[in-house]
Design a protein around this motif. Structure first.
Motif, PDB file in Angstrom:
ATOM      1  N   LYS A   1      -2.500  -5.997  16.179  1.00 47.32           N
ATOM      2  CA  LYS A   1      -2.864  -7.417  16.062  1.00 47.32           C
ATOM      3  C   LYS A   1      -1.616  -8.297  16.218  1.00 47.32           C
TER       4      LYS A   1
ATOM      5  N   ASN B   1      -1.457 -12.610   7.388  1.00 48.49           N
ATOM      6  CA  ASN B   1      -2.716 -12.616   8.151  1.00 48.49           C
ATOM      7  C   ASN B   1      -3.884 -13.051   7.262  1.00 48.49           C
ATOM      8  N   ARG B   2      -3.879 -12.592   6.002  1.00 45.10           N
ATOM      9  CA  ARG B   2      -4.928 -12.976   5.049  1.00 45.10           C
ATOM     10  C   ARG B   2      -4.893 -14.479   4.779  1.00 45.10           C
ATOM     11  N   ARG B   3      -3.677 -15.005   4.715  1.00 46.03           N
ATOM     12  CA  ARG B   3      -3.515 -16.447   4.475  1.00 46.03           C
ATOM     13  C   ARG B   3      -3.807 -17.286   5.723  1.00 46.03           C
ATOM     14  N   GLY B   4      -3.809 -16.625   6.893  1.00 51.75           N
ATOM     15  CA  GLY B   4      -4.018 -17.349   8.143  1.00 51.75           C
ATOM     16  C   GLY B   4      -2.766 -18.003   8.692  1.00 51.75           C
TER      17      GLY B   4
ATOM     18  N   GLN C   1       0.321  -8.296   6.589  1.00 53.97           N
ATOM     19  CA  GLN C   1      -1.091  -8.326   6.180  1.00 53.97           C
ATOM     20  C   GLN C   1      -1.378  -9.532   5.272  1.00 53.97           C
ATOM     21  N   GLU C   2      -0.437  -9.847   4.369  1.00 49.03           N
ATOM     22  CA  GLU C   2      -0.597 -11.002   3.481  1.00 49.03           C
ATOM     23  C   GLU C   2      -0.602 -12.309   4.272  1.00 49.03           C
TER      24      GLU C   2
ATOM     25  N   MET D   1      -2.696  -3.081  12.005  1.00 49.49           N
ATOM     26  CA  MET D   1      -2.034  -4.366  11.777  1.00 49.49           C
ATOM     27  C   MET D   1      -1.048  -4.693  12.885  1.00 49.49           C
TER      28      MET D   1
ATOM     29  N   GLN E   1       0.845  -1.202   0.000  1.00 47.09           N
ATOM     30  CA  GLN E   1       0.000   0.000   0.000  1.00 47.09           C
ATOM     31  C   GLN E   1       0.874   1.244   0.000  1.00 47.09           C
TER      32      GLN E   1
END
Length: 519
Positions: free
Chosen positions: A440, A401-404, A398-399, A437, A10
Motif C-alpha cells: 500500500k 494509515n488508520r488516521r488517514g 499502519q497507525e 502494508m 505487533q
C-alpha cells in the motif's frame, strides 16, 4: 480530553537457535587465547602423554607450548628454510618434521639438536609421520614420492613414485603397523602396505587433496580437497560412502574428536564444521578471523587449537564446573517477604490511595501525539530502527494509515529522504509479515512521485530495483500456485482411489452376505 495511547507494535514469533547436546558441548569453551606466530601455522599436534603439550609448526621454527602457557616452553629452530608437519611419536618422546630443503629431521623432546637426519627427497617434504611400530617414519614430498625410513639405521627402506603431483598429506594406521595413506595434488588418495612394492588401493577424490584421515577402526578413510570432504569404505574396496559440501572454500585440515563420534574440518572460508559420524550432518560450527590451515584437539576435547594463515594461533580451553564458592552467601529475606500483602483485597472502610503510573513515550509517539506525522515517519526510518526493528516502522505506517495521514507523511520528501524510504521498501516489501502494508505504501509513493520520475538518477535506480523485486516475487507466487495445483490434483486422485477401494470392499461384503442368506 482522552490520554494519548502509544502505537501498538505487533509482535512476531522469533526463530531461535535449536539447542542440542552438541551445541551445549561445543559452546562450553572459554574465551579464546590468541598467540602470534612468525608465519602461517601449517601443523598443530598434541603430545599423546600428559601433560599433553602441543607442537606448532610455523615458518622455520617448531614451538612446544604447554596446555595453558602463552609462551613456548621449547623451540626447535635448526631449519634453514620453512619447517613442516612436526608430529609426535605415540610415546611422546620423539618428534619428526619435514622441511623446505627436502630433509626429514628427528628430534628428542628433551634435547635441541636433531637425533637423525634423513636425506633422499629432492624437494620440500610437507608430510611426515611415525608408523605405529614406532621404529619407522614415512614422508611425502613435492618430488611426487613417498618414502619409508628406518629410525635406528637412518636409512631409506622403500620409495614409492606412484603419484603424478605434489604429495601434501598423509596418515598412518594405528592398528596395522605397515599401513599408511597419502594424498596428492593429482586428485588421488593411495593406501600403501609397507610389505608391498605398490599401493594396495587408490581412490579418486576429484580435487587436489589437502588432508586425509583414518578412523580409529581402520575401516573408513576421509579425504578433504577443494570444497569437498569425502568418506570412503576401505573394507569395501574404496567405495564412496558420502560426499560433504558444507564449506565455501578449500578444506585444508581434518580432525577427529576424542570419542571418534565427531569429525571436524577446517577451511579457508574461516569456518570449522563439526559433523556427526553417524549421520554426517553438521551439528555445530565455529568461525574465526582468518583462513584456517591447521586444527587439533587435545585428548578428551579439553582444548581446541586452530592455526591460521595470518600466523595467529587460536586456543580455546574447556570450561570446568567451579568448586563451591569460597565465601558463603549472605542470608537474604525469604520469598514470602516480598510477596506479603500483594494479594490483599481492600475492605469497604479502607481508604484507597492510587499511585499514578508515569509513561515514557518513544520519540515517534511524542511526534505522533503532536501530529507531526512526517517527522514521526522519519524517526522510525533512522538507521538503528529500520535495520533492527522493522516491525516498529511498519506499526507507525499502519497507525498513520488508520488516521488517514499516511499520504501526507509520505509527500514532500527530498531525494535523500525518499531514497531511505525506498531502500526500506526494497528490503522488506516481500516479507509476508510486512507485505500488505508496504505494498500500500509503495502504491502511494508511485502515485505521489510519478510526475518527478526522471529528475534523479538515484531515485530512478531505486524504483527499478523495487520493480524487479516485485516482479520476481510475482513469478515465485505463480510457480507456487502451479505446484499447489499439482499437489491438489495428486491428493484428489489419492482420495478417489481410496474411495473406490472402499466401495469395492463394501460391495464384496454385501454379496457375501447375500449368498450366505440365500443358502
Amino acid at each position: 480530553m482522552a490520554s494519548y495511547k502509544p502505537v501498538v507494535v505487533q509482535s512476531f514469533p522469533k526463530l531461535g537457535e535449536k539447542i542440542t547436546q552438541d551445541t551445549l558441548y561445543w559452546k562450553n569453551y572459554k574465551t579464546p587465547v590468541q598467540i602470534k606466530e612468525f608465519g602461517a601455522v601449517n601443523k598443530i599436534d598434541f603430545s599423546p602423554i600428559p601433560p599433553h603439550n602441543y607442537a606448532v609448526t610455523a615458518s622455520s621454527r617448531i614451538h612446544i607450548y604447554g596446555r595453558y602457557s602463552q609462551e613456548p616452553i621449547k623451540t626447535f629452530s635448526r631449519f634453514k628454510d620453512a619447517a613442516y608437519c612436526a608430529t609426535y611419536r605415540d610415546d611422546g618422546k620423539l618428534l619428526v618434521a619435514g622441511s623446505e630443503e627436502g630433509i626429514v629431521r628427528l628430534f628428542d623432546i628433551s634435547g635441541r639438536a636433531a637425533l637423525r637426519q634423513f636425506d633422499g627427497h629432492t624437494k620440500a617434504v610437507h608430510v611426515v609421520d611415525f608408523l605405529s611400530d614406532k621404529y619407522r617414519i614415512f614422508s611425502g614430498a613435492d618430488d611426487y614420492t613417498s618414502k619409508l625410513w628406518d629410525i635406528p639405521s637412518a636409512t631409506e627402506i622403500v620409495s614409492y613414485s606412484e603419484h603424478t603431483d605434489y604429495v601434501r598429506c598423509g596418515y598412518t594406521s594405528k592398528l596395522n603397523t605397515d599401513l599408511f595413506v597419502t594424498g596428492s595434488y593429482d586428485h588421488t588418495v593411495k593406501v600403501f602396505d609397507a610389505r608391498r612394492e605398490k599401493s594396495v588401493m587408490t581412490v579418486e577424490h576429484g580435487q587436489p587433496v589437502e588432508s586425509v584421515l583414518l578412523f580409529p577402526s581402520g575401516g573408513l578413510l576421509v579425504s578433504a580437497g577443494g570444497r569437498y570432504v569425502k568418506v570412503w569404505d576401505i573394507l569395501k574396496g574404496g567405495q564412496l560412502l558420502v560426499s560433504l559440501k558444507n564449506h565455501h572454500k578449500t578444506v585444508t585440515c581434518l580432525c577427529l574428536s576424542s570419542s571418534g563420534q565427531r569429525l571436524l574440518s577446517g577451511s579457508l572460508d574461516r569456518h570449522v564444521k563439526i559433523y556427526s559420524t553417524a549421520s554426517y550432518k553438521v551439528v555445530h560450527s565455529f568461525d574465526f578471523a582468518a583462513s584456517i590451515l591447521s586444527l587439533a584437539l587435545a585428548p578428551e576435547d579439553e582444548t581446541i587449537v586452530v592455526g591460521m594463515t595470518n600466523g595467529v594461533l587460536n586456543v580455546r580451553h574447556r570450561k570446568h564446573e567451579e568448586s563451591k564458592e569460597r565465601f558463603p552467601k549472605k542470608k537474604r529475606p525469604a520469598y514470602r517477604t516480598f510477596v506479603k500483602g500483594r494479594n490483599y483485597m481492600p475492605k469497604q472502610e479502607d481508604f484507597f490511595v492510587s499511585k499514578p503510573v508515569r509513561r515514557h513515550l518513544k520519540k515517534y509517539d511524542k511526534l505522533l501525539k503532536s501530529f507531526q506525522v512526517s517527522k514521526a515517519l522519519d524517526a522510525v526510518l533512522e538507521v538503528p530502527n529500520r535495520g533492527r526493528t522493522p516491525e516498529i516502522t511498519v506499526a507507525v505506517m499502519q497507525e498513520l494509515n488508520r488516521r488517514g495521514t499516511l499520504k501526507n507523511a509520505l509527500a514532500g520528501r527530498d531525494e535523500k529522504q525518499l531514497n531511505v524510504l525506498l531502500a526500506f521498501l526494497i528490503r522488506y516489501v516481500v516479507e509476508p509479515r510486512f507485505a500488505p502494508m508496504l505494498i500500500k505504501v509503495a502504491e502511494m509513493i508511485i502515485d505521489i512521485y510519478l510526475p518527478v520520475v526522471g529528475q534523479s538518477a538515484i531515485i530512478d535506480k531505486q524504483f527499478l530495483k523495487l520493480q524487479e523485486i516485485i516482479e520476481k516475487e510475482i513469478d515465485y507466487q505463480a510457480e507456487l500456485l502451479e505446484v499447489l495445483g499439482m499437489m491438489d490434483a495428486l491428493f484428489a486422485t489419492m482420495t478417489r482411489k481410496k474411495a473406490t477401494s472402499l466401495e469395492n470392499k463394501s460391495n464384496g461384503i454385501l454379496r457375501a452376505l447375500e449368498q450366505a442368506t440365500s443358502n
